[in-house]
Write a protein that holds these residues in place. Structure first.
Motif, PDB file in Angstrom:
ATOM      1  N   VAL A 224     -10.741   2.527 -14.913  1.00  0.00           N
ATOM      2  CA  VAL A 224     -10.926   2.736 -13.470  1.00  0.00           C
ATOM      3  C   VAL A 224     -12.278   2.178 -13.033  1.00  0.00           C
ATOM      4  O   VAL A 224     -12.373   1.480 -12.013  1.00  0.00           O
ATOM      5  N   PHE A 225     -13.327   2.458 -13.805  1.00  0.00           N
ATOM      6  CA  PHE A 225     -14.649   1.943 -13.471  1.00  0.00           C
ATOM      7  C   PHE A 225     -14.674   0.421 -13.543  1.00  0.00           C
ATOM      8  O   PHE A 225     -15.288  -0.236 -12.710  1.00  0.00           O
ATOM      9  N   LEU A 226     -14.005  -0.165 -14.537  1.00  0.00           N
ATOM     10  CA  LEU A 226     -13.953  -1.612 -14.676  1.00  0.00           C
ATOM     11  C   LEU A 226     -13.262  -2.237 -13.473  1.00  0.00           C
ATOM     12  O   LEU A 226     -13.755  -3.193 -12.883  1.00  0.00           O
ATOM     13  N   SER A 227     -12.128  -1.689 -13.094  1.00  0.00           N
ATOM     14  CA  SER A 227     -11.365  -2.227 -11.977  1.00  0.00           C
ATOM     15  C   SER A 227     -12.117  -2.110 -10.663  1.00  0.00           C
ATOM     16  O   SER A 227     -12.177  -3.040  -9.871  1.00  0.00           O
ATOM     17  N   SER A 228     -12.716  -0.962 -10.438  1.00  0.00           N
ATOM     18  CA  SER A 228     -13.443  -0.735  -9.195  1.00  0.00           C
ATOM     19  C   SER A 228     -14.775  -1.477  -9.167  1.00  0.00           C
ATOM     20  O   SER A 228     -15.151  -2.061  -8.151  1.00  0.00           O
ATOM     21  N   GLY A 229     -15.482  -1.487 -10.271  1.00  0.00           N
ATOM     22  CA  GLY A 229     -16.803  -2.081 -10.326  1.00  0.00           C
ATOM     23  C   GLY A 229     -16.814  -3.593 -10.209  1.00  0.00           C
ATOM     24  O   GLY A 229     -17.801  -4.186  -9.764  1.00  0.00           O
ATOM     25  N   THR A 230     -15.729  -4.259 -10.609  1.00  0.00           N
ATOM     26  CA  THR A 230     -15.690  -5.711 -10.540  1.00  0.00           C
ATOM     27  C   THR A 230     -15.123  -6.215  -9.222  1.00  0.00           C
ATOM     28  O   THR A 230     -15.170  -7.407  -8.957  1.00  0.00           O
ATOM     29  N   GLY A 231     -14.572  -5.334  -8.420  1.00  0.00           N
ATOM     30  CA  GLY A 231     -13.959  -5.772  -7.171  1.00  0.00           C
ATOM     31  C   GLY A 231     -12.500  -6.140  -7.340  1.00  0.00           C
ATOM     32  O   GLY A 231     -11.879  -6.689  -6.433  1.00  0.00           O
ATOM     33  N   HIS A 232     -11.946  -5.853  -8.492  1.00  0.00           N
ATOM     34  CA  HIS A 232     -10.538  -6.172  -8.748  1.00  0.00           C
ATOM     35  C   HIS A 232      -9.615  -5.376  -7.822  1.00  0.00           C
ATOM     36  O   HIS A 232      -8.549  -5.865  -7.441  1.00  0.00           O
ATOM     37  N   ASP A 233     -10.019  -4.165  -7.453  1.00  0.00           N
ATOM     38  CA  ASP A 233      -9.193  -3.334  -6.575  1.00  0.00           C
ATOM     39  C   ASP A 233      -9.026  -3.951  -5.191  1.00  0.00           C
ATOM     40  O   ASP A 233      -7.994  -3.776  -4.549  1.00  0.00           O
ATOM     41  N   GLU A 234     -10.042  -4.664  -4.721  1.00  0.00           N
ATOM     42  CA  GLU A 234      -9.969  -5.253  -3.392  1.00  0.00           C
ATOM     43  C   GLU A 234      -9.108  -6.515  -3.360  1.00  0.00           C
ATOM     44  O   GLU A 234      -8.803  -7.025  -2.285  1.00  0.00           O
ATOM     45  N   ALA A 235      -8.728  -7.032  -4.524  1.00  0.00           N
ATOM     46  CA  ALA A 235      -7.976  -8.277  -4.588  1.00  0.00           C
ATOM     47  C   ALA A 235      -6.467  -8.068  -4.462  1.00  0.00           C
ATOM     48  O   ALA A 235      -5.718  -9.028  -4.515  1.00  0.00           O
ATOM     49  N   ILE A 236      -6.036  -6.839  -4.280  1.00  0.00           N
ATOM     50  CA  ILE A 236      -4.600  -6.602  -4.183  1.00  0.00           C
ATOM     51  C   ILE A 236      -4.092  -7.007  -2.811  1.00  0.00           C
ATOM     52  O   ILE A 236      -4.836  -7.099  -1.838  1.00  0.00           O
ATOM     53  N   GLU A 237      -2.796  -7.251  -2.739  1.00  0.00           N
ATOM     54  CA  GLU A 237      -2.164  -7.581  -1.469  1.00  0.00           C
ATOM     55  C   GLU A 237      -1.510  -6.325  -0.933  1.00  0.00           C
ATOM     56  O   GLU A 237      -0.612  -5.756  -1.559  1.00  0.00           O
ATOM     57  N   ASP A 238      -1.953  -5.875   0.217  1.00  0.00           N
ATOM     58  CA  ASP A 238      -1.413  -4.671   0.837  1.00  0.00           C
ATOM     59  C   ASP A 238      -0.251  -5.067   1.737  1.00  0.00           C
ATOM     60  O   ASP A 238      -0.437  -5.422   2.897  1.00  0.00           O
ATOM     61  N   ARG A 239       0.962  -5.027   1.212  1.00  0.00           N
ATOM     62  CA  ARG A 239       2.131  -5.490   1.963  1.00  0.00           C
ATOM     63  C   ARG A 239       2.530  -4.549   3.089  1.00  0.00           C
ATOM     64  O   ARG A 239       3.112  -4.975   4.068  1.00  0.00           O
ATOM     65  N   LEU A 240       2.225  -3.272   2.938  1.00  0.00           N
ATOM     66  CA  LEU A 240       2.605  -2.326   3.978  1.00  0.00           C
ATOM     67  C   LEU A 240       1.533  -2.186   5.051  1.00  0.00           C
ATOM     68  O   LEU A 240       1.822  -1.790   6.172  1.00  0.00           O
ATOM     69  N   GLY A 241       0.305  -2.478   4.695  1.00  0.00           N
ATOM     70  CA  GLY A 241      -0.784  -2.433   5.662  1.00  0.00           C
ATOM     71  C   GLY A 241      -0.999  -1.055   6.239  1.00  0.00           C
ATOM     72  O   GLY A 241      -0.992  -0.037   5.545  1.00  0.00           O
ATOM     73  N   ASP A 242      -1.207  -1.008   7.548  1.00  0.00           N
ATOM     74  CA  ASP A 242      -1.508   0.250   8.230  1.00  0.00           C
ATOM     75  C   ASP A 242      -0.306   1.183   8.281  1.00  0.00           C
ATOM     76  O   ASP A 242      -0.462   2.387   8.460  1.00  0.00           O
ATOM     77  N   GLU A 243       0.886   0.650   8.120  1.00  0.00           N
ATOM     78  CA  GLU A 243       2.105   1.461   8.179  1.00  0.00           C
ATOM     79  C   GLU A 243       2.109   2.541   7.095  1.00  0.00           C
ATOM     80  O   GLU A 243       2.417   3.703   7.366  1.00  0.00           O
ATOM     81  N   ALA A 244       1.750   2.178   5.881  1.00  0.00           N
ATOM     82  CA  ALA A 244       1.726   3.147   4.781  1.00  0.00           C
ATOM     83  C   ALA A 244       0.603   4.162   4.989  1.00  0.00           C
ATOM     84  O   ALA A 244       0.772   5.350   4.715  1.00  0.00           O
ATOM     85  N   ARG A 245      -0.538   3.707   5.489  1.00  0.00           N
ATOM     86  CA  ARG A 245      -1.656   4.605   5.727  1.00  0.00           C
ATOM     87  C   ARG A 245      -1.302   5.631   6.813  1.00  0.00           C
ATOM     88  O   ARG A 245      -1.636   6.808   6.705  1.00  0.00           O
ATOM     89  N   ASP A 246      -0.616   5.188   7.865  1.00  0.00           N
ATOM     90  CA  ASP A 246      -0.207   6.101   8.932  1.00  0.00           C
ATOM     91  C   ASP A 246       0.801   7.129   8.427  1.00  0.00           C
ATOM     92  O   ASP A 246       0.735   8.304   8.784  1.00  0.00           O
ATOM     93  N   ALA A 247       1.747   6.694   7.573  1.00  0.00           N
ATOM     94  CA  ALA A 247       2.736   7.618   7.010  1.00  0.00           C
ATOM     95  C   ALA A 247       2.043   8.641   6.110  1.00  0.00           C
ATOM     96  O   ALA A 247       2.408   9.819   6.097  1.00  0.00           O
ATOM     97  N   TRP A 248       1.043   8.213   5.340  1.00  0.00           N
ATOM     98  CA  TRP A 248       0.310   9.118   4.462  1.00  0.00           C
ATOM     99  C   TRP A 248      -0.467  10.132   5.279  1.00  0.00           C
ATOM    100  O   TRP A 248      -0.542  11.316   4.944  1.00  0.00           O
ATOM    101  N   ASP A 249      -1.074   9.687   6.377  1.00  0.00           N
ATOM    102  CA  ASP A 249      -1.829  10.599   7.244  1.00  0.00           C
ATOM    103  C   ASP A 249      -0.931  11.658   7.869  1.00  0.00           C
ATOM    104  O   ASP A 249      -1.344  12.803   8.047  1.00  0.00           O
ATOM    105  N   LYS A 250       0.307  11.298   8.171  1.00  0.00           N
ATOM    106  CA  LYS A 250       1.249  12.264   8.744  1.00  0.00           C
ATOM    107  C   LYS A 250       1.624  13.342   7.732  1.00  0.00           C
ATOM    108  O   LYS A 250       1.871  14.491   8.078  1.00  0.00           O
ATOM    109  N   LEU A 251       1.686  12.954   6.447  1.00  0.00           N
ATOM    110  CA  LEU A 251       2.042  13.913   5.395  1.00  0.00           C
ATOM    111  C   LEU A 251       0.928  14.897   5.118  1.00  0.00           C
ATOM    112  O   LEU A 251       1.165  16.039   4.752  1.00  0.00           O
ATOM    113  N   SER A 252      -0.299  14.470   5.263  1.00  0.00           N
ATOM    114  CA  SER A 252      -1.418  15.347   4.911  1.00  0.00           C
ATOM    115  C   SER A 252      -2.045  15.994   6.108  1.00  0.00           C
ATOM    116  O   SER A 252      -1.598  16.243   7.093  1.00  0.00           O
TER     117      SER A 252
END
Length: 103
Positions: free
Chosen positions: A75-103
């Motif tokens: 986890v530290f390796l992935s986060s510390g190198t910036g590898h986490d930011e290189a992913i493609e977020d196909r759902l974008g804000d739609e998934a974030r909005d659905a998650w916010d509704k659940l919590s």
């Protein structure tokens, strides 16, 4: 199209994996000390009961601590190198909005 990951660069990847190996060596040292303390505590509380108790305890403590160190190190390796930011977020804000509704 996926973004470029910093781990695709051999020099960055070598540095990140060297840091990961250093972390694992450090955690193995801490684990060794923890196992010795656990063995001493068991002997102090129970005396010599069975060799199997001591073997199982040593293996259990070692396996649990090294597995935790390996996973958290990744986890530290992935986060510390910036590898986490290189992913493609196909759902974008739609998934974030659905998650916010659940919590």
């Amino acid at each position: 199209m996926t973004r470029h990951s910093p781990l695709d660069d051999p020099q960055t990847a070598a540095h990140a994996w060297a840091r990961y190996r250093w972390l694992m060596k450090l955690m193995f040292g801490i684990t060794s000390v923890s196992v010795v303390i656990a063995m001493a505590f068991l002997y102090w509380r129970n005396g010599f009961v069975s060799i199997h108790l001591y073997i199982a305890t040593a293996l259990g403590v070692t396996a649990a601590m090294m597995l935790m160190a390996a996973l958290m190190g990744l986890v530290f390796l992935s986060s510390g190198t910036g590898h986490d930011e290189a992913i493609e977020d196909r759902l974008g804000d739609e998934a974030r909005d659905a998650w916010d509704k659940l919590s």
